[in-house]
Every structure is written in structure tokens, then in C-alpha cells.
Design a protein around this motif. Structure first.
Motif, PDB file in Angstrom:
ATOM      1  N   LEU A 176       0.747  -1.334  -0.048  1.00  0.00           N
ATOM      2  CA  LEU A 176       0.161   0.116   0.097  1.00  0.00           C
ATOM      3  C   LEU A 176       0.819   1.183   0.014  1.00  0.00           C
ATOM      4  O   LEU A 176       0.697   2.247  -0.643  1.00  0.00           O
ATOM      5  CB  LEU A 176      -0.952  -0.105   1.193  1.00  0.00           C
ATOM      6  N   ALA A 177       1.856   1.088   0.856  1.00  0.00           N
ATOM      7  CA  ALA A 177       2.848   2.468   0.851  1.00  0.00           C
ATOM      8  C   ALA A 177       3.678   2.678  -0.576  1.00  0.00           C
ATOM      9  O   ALA A 177       3.603   3.705  -1.065  1.00  0.00           O
ATOM     10  CB  ALA A 177       4.045   2.015   1.834  1.00  0.00           C
ATOM     11  N   LEU A 178       3.972   1.305  -1.313  1.00  0.00           N
ATOM     12  CA  LEU A 178       4.632   1.293  -2.323  1.00  0.00           C
ATOM     13  C   LEU A 178       3.671   1.827  -3.544  1.00  0.00           C
ATOM     14  O   LEU A 178       4.083   2.720  -4.350  1.00  0.00           O
ATOM     15  CB  LEU A 178       5.143   0.126  -2.809  1.00  0.00           C
ATOM     16  N   PHE A 179       2.407   1.556  -3.611  1.00  0.00           N
ATOM     17  CA  PHE A 179       1.477   1.682  -4.341  1.00  0.00           C
ATOM     18  C   PHE A 179       0.928   3.208  -4.407  1.00  0.00           C
ATOM     19  O   PHE A 179       1.011   3.953  -5.509  1.00  0.00           O
ATOM     20  CB  PHE A 179      -0.001   0.859  -4.258  1.00  0.00           C
ATOM     21  N   THR A 180       1.057   3.882  -3.216  1.00  0.00           N
ATOM     22  CA  THR A 180       0.693   5.160  -3.127  1.00  0.00           C
ATOM     23  C   THR A 180       2.075   5.851  -3.628  1.00  0.00           C
ATOM     24  O   THR A 180       1.528   6.999  -4.275  1.00  0.00           O
ATOM     25  CB  THR A 180       0.555   5.588  -1.560  1.00  0.00           C
ATOM     26  N   VAL A 181       3.070   5.613  -3.372  1.00  0.00           N
ATOM     27  CA  VAL A 181       4.205   6.174  -4.095  1.00  0.00           C
ATOM     28  C   VAL A 181       4.221   6.044  -5.473  1.00  0.00           C
ATOM     29  O   VAL A 181       4.524   7.111  -6.398  1.00  0.00           O
ATOM     30  CB  VAL A 181       5.371   5.595  -3.408  1.00  0.00           C
ATOM     31  N   VAL A 182       3.961   5.077  -6.096  1.00  0.00           N
ATOM     32  CA  VAL A 182       3.856   4.738  -7.565  1.00  0.00           C
ATOM     33  C   VAL A 182       2.750   5.844  -8.043  1.00  0.00           C
ATOM     34  O   VAL A 182       2.985   6.673  -9.207  1.00  0.00           O
ATOM     35  CB  VAL A 182       3.313   3.526  -8.083  1.00  0.00           C
ATOM     36  N   ILE A 183       1.483   5.992  -7.468  1.00  0.00           N
ATOM     37  CA  ILE A 183       0.515   6.924  -7.897  1.00  0.00           C
ATOM     38  C   ILE A 183       0.867   8.480  -7.902  1.00  0.00           C
ATOM     39  O   ILE A 183       0.637   9.096  -8.710  1.00  0.00           O
ATOM     40  CB  ILE A 183      -0.861   6.632  -7.132  1.00  0.00           C
ATOM     41  N   LEU A 184       1.479   8.580  -6.804  1.00  0.00           N
ATOM     42  CA  LEU A 184       2.213  10.047  -6.904  1.00  0.00           C
ATOM     43  C   LEU A 184       3.245  10.364  -7.779  1.00  0.00           C
ATOM     44  O   LEU A 184       3.266  11.470  -8.133  1.00  0.00           O
ATOM     45  CB  LEU A 184       2.714  10.112  -5.341  1.00  0.00           C
TER      46      LEU A 184
END
Length: 455
Positions: A176-184
Motif C-alpha cells: 500500500l505504501a509502495l502503491f501510494t508512491v507509484v500513484i504520486l
């Protein structure tokens, strides 16, 4: 003689129906997910905010400073494991887990709103350290109590399967942390991420506390009143009566945690600064590898229920010793993102032999009156000393031009875990939850070899 499992939990005093058990597991795991999201988002956004708090020096120096602060959070874990282990053993697992979520989110909110070095000078990195101390205290609370709770409420014969969801949600928190970074990365420019975009994930983590508290309010308490009021409950003196168990927890933790953090949080930076991939490519490599790793957890948990915890520990530690060095060398020298993914995922498959049983093996070693403390405190010591410093040690070797030495360091620590796995008893027979509670009197060595060793 240690008290066997007859006095363990309310699950045995009044067995939970399956829907209640599932809901309880969800409550425990939802908090685990949020706490680890909050903890790992720091590692994944450090590359963007490092210059905001540590403006002097080159990129490696700034990352080394943020890695040091990341490690500081780990060194609060023993205190968290001690305080919240006592709380869970004397006041209940549920109370401990609710408080820990609030603390983690308070740390995230502080990071989200704190000013930069340019605004307040040296106060900025000091506040960052304080926030990480709060989060470290919280994670030290969450792991031990969560592992204890899941092991106590799980169905006999399926404990490794249920236990696998603790690391499932730890990995989900990382994802979830990684996916959040990818979206950003896809929606904001690199400049925007470095100026203010890195704050967004910390706000998300802080807000998520409300949902978790709601879910945990309905959880069943697994600690019986009898055990919570037992003499020595939640005390270090009571825990250290189980010296072999304490030693085994530390030995399992130092190898398991170092290996886990090498192939998860540090791998994010290793692929950028050593293998030469750009940050966006690395995010996709790690996201794909972690999804596969997460899906492995229940499958390997089911396998552990069939093969046994000791077998899994021996397979993990032996394969880790043999393969970690060639794997890290191969990752360092590959320039193909698909090959990098295959190698990282291969390393994580080895970790899957350990992660689904990590909490269960520790919980089986202690009676209920000191179980949360016995799981959380020794684990936190080993995790702080080796897991929390993985990034810092690796970057220190790199700064000295000797990065490859780190690979041998990981293998050497795994050797200790392998020896401990050889010496651990059969927990199905002698564990406090599944067996007769005679952990201190038995080892994994055949009786003839034990007599020879004594002679």
C-alpha cells in the motif's frame, strides 16, 4: 514443571464461533496493515524528503542520514515490546492493540505537518527523530501482541495458516505504501514530490486510525482473567524463567528480520544506487515482487501446518545461508528489469518459509501469562539490532567502497538462525499452545545426542 496449555486463553475457556474468529483476525490484521503502511512509507518516500531535513552532502550521505533515523525507530521497539507486552499480559491484548494504533498514527501526523530544515533549522531533523521514536514504540507493541492474539484465537491445526496473515498484512502495508508512491509518481512531478507531495502518504496513514479502532472495538479478548492475574504475569522476571525460549526468539529474529528487510525496504534503494535502475522502474519491480510475496503467505502457512514449524525454519535458514550471497551479487550486476524481478522474487520466496510462521513459533515458546511480553520484547531486541540496522549497515559498507561485504554479513547472521532451528524442540509436542508446554526441557536433538553432549 511449566504449566501446559490448559490455562491458555478465552478461546479455550469459551470457543469462538468461526464468524467471530474471522472477524477477530480481520480486526488484528487491519491494524497491522495500517501500522506497517505508516512505518514503511517513511522508507519509500525518504528519497524525496531526505534533502528537506538533511540538506548538506551528496545523495548517499542524505540517504544514510534518513536510514539512521529509520533505524532509530527500531531501537524504540524493545521499549514498546516491554511496555505493551506487560499491558497485553496484565490488561488484555485488545487494549494494547488499540493504543498502539493511535500512537503509530500520531507519529505519521507529526511527520506530515512538520517544517523543513530550511524553515526551523536543526529542529526539523530532531522532530523527525521524535516522530520515528513514537512509531517505533508503536510497532514494538503491535508485533508481539498481534502475534500472540492471532496464535491464541487460531484453530488448532491451522495456526500457521492463520498466522500467515500477520505477515500478509505487513506486506500489504508495504504494498500500500509502495502503491501510494507509484500513484504520486504518476500524478506529480519530481519537483512537486520533493517540495510537498511526500507529505500526502503520511496524512493518509494518520486518517486511517479511525477505521482500525472501530474494527478492533469488536475483537474478542483472548487473555483469561486467571492468566492476567497470575504471579509474574507480564514481568521480565517471569519471562526470563524461560531462557531457552528467549534465546530462540532472538536467534530466529536476527536472521529472519535482517533477511526480510534486505529484500524489502533496502532493496528499494539497492536497485537504484547499486544496480542502476531509475526510481519508477524500481517501484514497479518491487510492487510486482511484493504482490507475489504476499500471495505466498497463506500457501506457505498451509504447507507449514502439514510439514511442521521446525522443518520450515530449517529450510528457510539453510537456503538463506546458501543462496543470499549469489542472489545479491546477481541483483547488483543485472541491468534487465525482468531478471531483477525474478531474482528479488526468488529471494522473497525463501523468506516465505519463515514469515508465515514467524509469530506462531514465538508464541508457542511461552505460557499465556508472559506470552505477549515473551514474543514482543526479545523479538524487538533482535529486530532493532539487525533488522532496523540493515539499511544503515549496507549503506555504510557502500560508503566505504565495500558493499559486497554486506552480502556475507547477511549469510553469517543466518547461520545463527540455522543453529537455533536445529536446537528448537518439536512445538507440536512441546509448545505451550499445541503441546505439553515443556519447551525448556527439550531440544530438536535426538535423546542419544543430548546425552553425548552432556557427557
Amino acid at each position: 514443571m511449566p504449566t501446559p496449555r490448559s490455562s491458555t486463553t478465552l478461546v479455550e475457556d469459551a470457543p469462538a464461533r468461526q464468524p467471530n474468529r474471522v472477524r477477530a483476525i480481520m480486526g488484528a490484521c487491519s491494524g497491522n496493515l495500517v501500522e506497517w503502511y505508516d512505518f514503511f512509507i517513511y522508507a519509500y518516500t525518504a528519497i524525496y524528503f531526505a534533502a528537506s531535513f538533511f540538506p548538506k552532502g551528496d545523495t548517499t550521505t542524505q540517504l544514510l542520514a534518513t536510514a539512521g533515523v529509520f533505524a532509530v525507530g527500531f531501537f524504540m521497539r524493545p521499549l514498546g515490546g516491554w511496555i505493551f507486552g506487560w499491558l497485553a499480559d496484565t490488561r488484555g491484548r485488545k487494549v494494547s492493540m488499540i493504543i498502539s494504533v493511535f500512537m503509530m498514527c500520531a507519529g505519521s501526523l507529526l511527520i506530515a505537518v512538520m517544517p523543513t530544515y530550511e524553515t526551523v533549522g536543526i529542529a526539523a531533523p530532531i522532530m523527525l527523530v521524535v516522530a520515528r521514536l513514537i512509531q517505533g514504540l508503536s510497532v514494538g507493541a503491535e508485533y508481539g501482541t498481534g502475534a500472540t492474539y492471532i496464535s491464541e484465537i487460531a484453530t488448532p491445526g491451522r495456526r500457521c495458516f492463520y498466522g500467515s496473515f500477520q505477515y500478509f498484512t505487513i506486506i500489504a502495508g508495504q504494498l500500500l505504501a509502495l502503491f501510494t508512491v507509484v500513484i504520486l509518481q504518476q500524478t506529480l512531478s519530481d519537483e512537486q514530490l520533493r517540495e510537498w507531495g511526500w507529505r500526502i502518504p503520511f496524512f493518509i496513514g494518520a486518517i486511517s486510525a479511525v477505521v482500525v479502532v472501530y474494527l478492533r472495538r469488536s475483537m474478542h479478548e483472548t487473555a483469561s482473567k486467571k492468566d492476567m492475574h497470575r504471579e509474574g504475569a507480564g514481568s521480565l522476571r517471569g519471562m526470563f524463567k524461560h531462557k531457552r525460549a528467549v534465546g530462540l526468539v532472538i536467534a530466529f529474529t536476527i536472521g529472519g528480520s535482517l533477511y526480510f528487510y534486505t529484500f524489502t525496504t533496502y532493496m528499494q534503494k539497492f536497485l537504484v544506487i547499486s544496480a542502476g535502475f531509475d526510481a519508477a522502474t524500481v517501484s514497479f519491480i518491487m510492487t510486482s515482487a511484493l504482490i507475489g510475496f504476499m500471495l505466498c503467505q497463506p500457501l506457505f502457512g498451509l504447507m507449514a501446518d502439514r510439514l511442521g514449524i521446525r522443518t520450515h525454519m530449517l529450510m528457510f535458514s539453510s537456503l538463506g545461508v546458501l543462496l543470499v550471497i549469489p542472489l545479491l551479487f546477481a541483483i547488483k550486476h543485472t541491468h534487465n528489469p525482468f531478471m531483477a524481478f525474478a531474482l528479488v522474487f526468488g529471494g522473497l520466496v525463501i523468506a516465505s518459509l519463515y514469515t508465515p510462521i514467524a509469530g506462531i513459533v514465538k508464541a508457542e515458546l511461552f505460557p499465556p501469562a508472559v506470552r505477549a511480553l515473551g514474543v514482543g520484547f526479545p523479538y524487538a531486541i533482535g529486530n532493532a539490532a539487525f533488522g532496523g540496522t540493515a539499511e544503515y549497515v549496507a549503506l555504510s559498507f557502500r560508503a566505504e567502497g565495500a558493499e559486497d561485504y554486506f552480502f556475507f554479513y547477511v549469510a553469517a547472521v543466518l547461520c545463527v538462525t540455522f543453529i537455533a532451528s536445529m536446537l528448537m524442540p518439536n512445538l507440536t509436542r512441546h509448545g505451550y499452545i499445541s503441546g505439553d508446554g515443556r519447551v525448556e526441557e527439550n531440544t530438536g536433538m535426538p535423546a542419544s545426542k543430548v546425552q553425548t553432549a552432556k557427557a
